[in-house]
Design a protein around this motif. Structure first.
Motif, PDB file in Angstrom:
ATOM      1  N   LEU A  11       0.849  -1.190   0.000  1.00 47.89           N
ATOM      2  CA  LEU A  11       0.000   0.000   0.000  1.00 47.89           C
ATOM      3  C   LEU A  11       0.882   1.237   0.000  1.00 47.89           C
ATOM      4  O   LEU A  11       1.788   1.359   0.836  1.00 47.89           O
ATOM      5  N   ARG A  38      -0.490  -6.250 -15.224  1.00 50.30           N
ATOM      6  CA  ARG A  38      -1.301  -5.945 -14.055  1.00 50.30           C
ATOM      7  C   ARG A  38      -2.765  -6.178 -14.384  1.00 50.30           C
ATOM      8  O   ARG A  38      -3.184  -6.083 -15.536  1.00 50.30           O
ATOM      9  N   ALA A  40      -6.452  -4.978 -12.718  1.00 44.54           N
ATOM     10  CA  ALA A  40      -7.262  -4.241 -11.760  1.00 44.54           C
ATOM     11  C   ALA A  40      -8.591  -4.966 -11.591  1.00 44.54           C
ATOM     12  O   ALA A  40      -9.027  -5.709 -12.480  1.00 44.54           O
ATOM     13  N   PRO A  87      -3.564   6.299  -8.325  1.00 47.65           N
ATOM     14  CA  PRO A  87      -4.585   5.310  -7.936  1.00 47.65           C
ATOM     15  C   PRO A  87      -4.907   4.324  -9.064  1.00 47.65           C
ATOM     16  O   PRO A  87      -5.180   3.151  -8.785  1.00 47.65           O
ATOM     17  N   GLU A  88      -4.842   4.776 -10.288  1.00 44.21           N
ATOM     18  CA  GLU A  88      -5.138   3.883 -11.418  1.00 44.21           C
ATOM     19  C   GLU A  88      -4.053   2.836 -11.665  1.00 44.21           C
ATOM     20  O   GLU A  88      -4.228   1.947 -12.494  1.00 44.21           O
ATOM     21  N   THR A  90      -3.293   0.798  -9.338  1.00 39.76           N
ATOM     22  CA  THR A  90      -3.699  -0.268  -8.420  1.00 39.76           C
ATOM     23  C   THR A  90      -4.055  -1.536  -9.174  1.00 39.76           C
ATOM     24  O   THR A  90      -4.725  -1.495 -10.208  1.00 39.76           O
ATOM     25  N   GLY A  91      -3.602  -2.664  -8.640  1.00 37.62           N
ATOM     26  CA  GLY A  91      -3.922  -3.950  -9.231  1.00 37.62           C
ATOM     27  C   GLY A  91      -2.966  -5.024  -8.753  1.00 37.62           C
ATOM     28  O   GLY A  91      -2.051  -4.744  -7.969  1.00 37.62           O
ATOM     29  N   GLN A 115       0.184  -7.720  -4.926  1.00 37.97           N
ATOM     30  CA  GLN A 115      -0.833  -6.663  -4.905  1.00 37.97           C
ATOM     31  C   GLN A 115      -0.180  -5.302  -4.720  1.00 37.97           C
ATOM     32  O   GLN A 115       0.645  -5.101  -3.811  1.00 37.97           O
ATOM     33  N   VAL A 116      -0.565  -4.362  -5.566  1.00 36.69           N
ATOM     34  CA  VAL A 116      -0.163  -2.963  -5.435  1.00 36.69           C
ATOM     35  C   VAL A 116      -1.431  -2.136  -5.251  1.00 36.69           C
ATOM     36  O   VAL A 116      -2.344  -2.212  -6.078  1.00 36.69           O
ATOM     37  N   THR A 117      -1.474  -1.383  -4.178  1.00 36.53           N
ATOM     38  CA  THR A 117      -2.616  -0.513  -3.910  1.00 36.53           C
ATOM     39  C   THR A 117      -2.115   0.899  -3.706  1.00 36.53           C
ATOM     40  O   THR A 117      -1.273   1.150  -2.837  1.00 36.53           O
ATOM     41  N   VAL A 118      -2.627   1.811  -4.529  1.00 43.28           N
ATOM     42  CA  VAL A 118      -2.254   3.224  -4.433  1.00 43.28           C
ATOM     43  C   VAL A 118      -3.473   3.989  -3.939  1.00 43.28           C
ATOM     44  O   VAL A 118      -4.471   4.127  -4.645  1.00 43.28           O
ATOM     45  N   SER A 119      -3.371   4.469  -2.716  1.00 44.37           N
ATOM     46  CA  SER A 119      -4.528   5.113  -2.102  1.00 44.37           C
ATOM     47  C   SER A 119      -4.071   6.017  -0.965  1.00 44.37           C
ATOM     48  O   SER A 119      -3.087   5.724  -0.284  1.00 44.37           O
TER      49      SER A 119
END
Length: 120
Positions: A11, A38, A40, A87-88, A90-91, A115-119
């Protein structure tokens, strides 16, 4: 055992960075073309970046200038450096190693994904 294993996901806040690793075992990854894909949620898997056995690289337009794919042959590893994350981005990120041999046909290995989460 012949496999590739990804790691390095997590994250991260928008604008942050991550470095993904794809470690090969049971074969020499420098002889293979390696790609990062990736996927999503609710979307198809897309090709993000690739590197040929000769070192040539290519990127999807949305990550050009932000992501860098590279090899460390001594570590039998391919990296994906991801900067200025959005954020895009993410996936689940997957590593693929592929080689077409005149004698052995196509050899194609996929990892389990990271998992990669950009938030924020």
């Amino acid at each position: 055992q012949v496999q590739v294993v990804e790691s390095g996901g997590g994250l991260v806040q928008p604008g942050g960075s991550l470095r993904l690793s794809c470690v090969a075992s049971g074969f020499t990854i420098s002889n293979y073309a390696v790609s990062w894909y990736r996927q999503a949620p609710g979307k198809e898997r897309e090709l993000v970046a690739s590197i040929t056995d000769a070192g040539g690289t290519d990127y999807v337009d949305s990550v050009k200038g932000r992501f860098t794919i590279s090899r460390d042959n001594a570590k039998n590893t391919v990296f994906l450096q991801m900067n200025s994350l959005k954020p895009e981005d993410t996936g689940v990120y997957y590593c693929n190693a592929r080689r077409v041999s005149r004698f052995f046909g196509t050899m194609d290995y996929w990892g389990q994904g990271t998992q990669v989460t950009v938030s924020s």
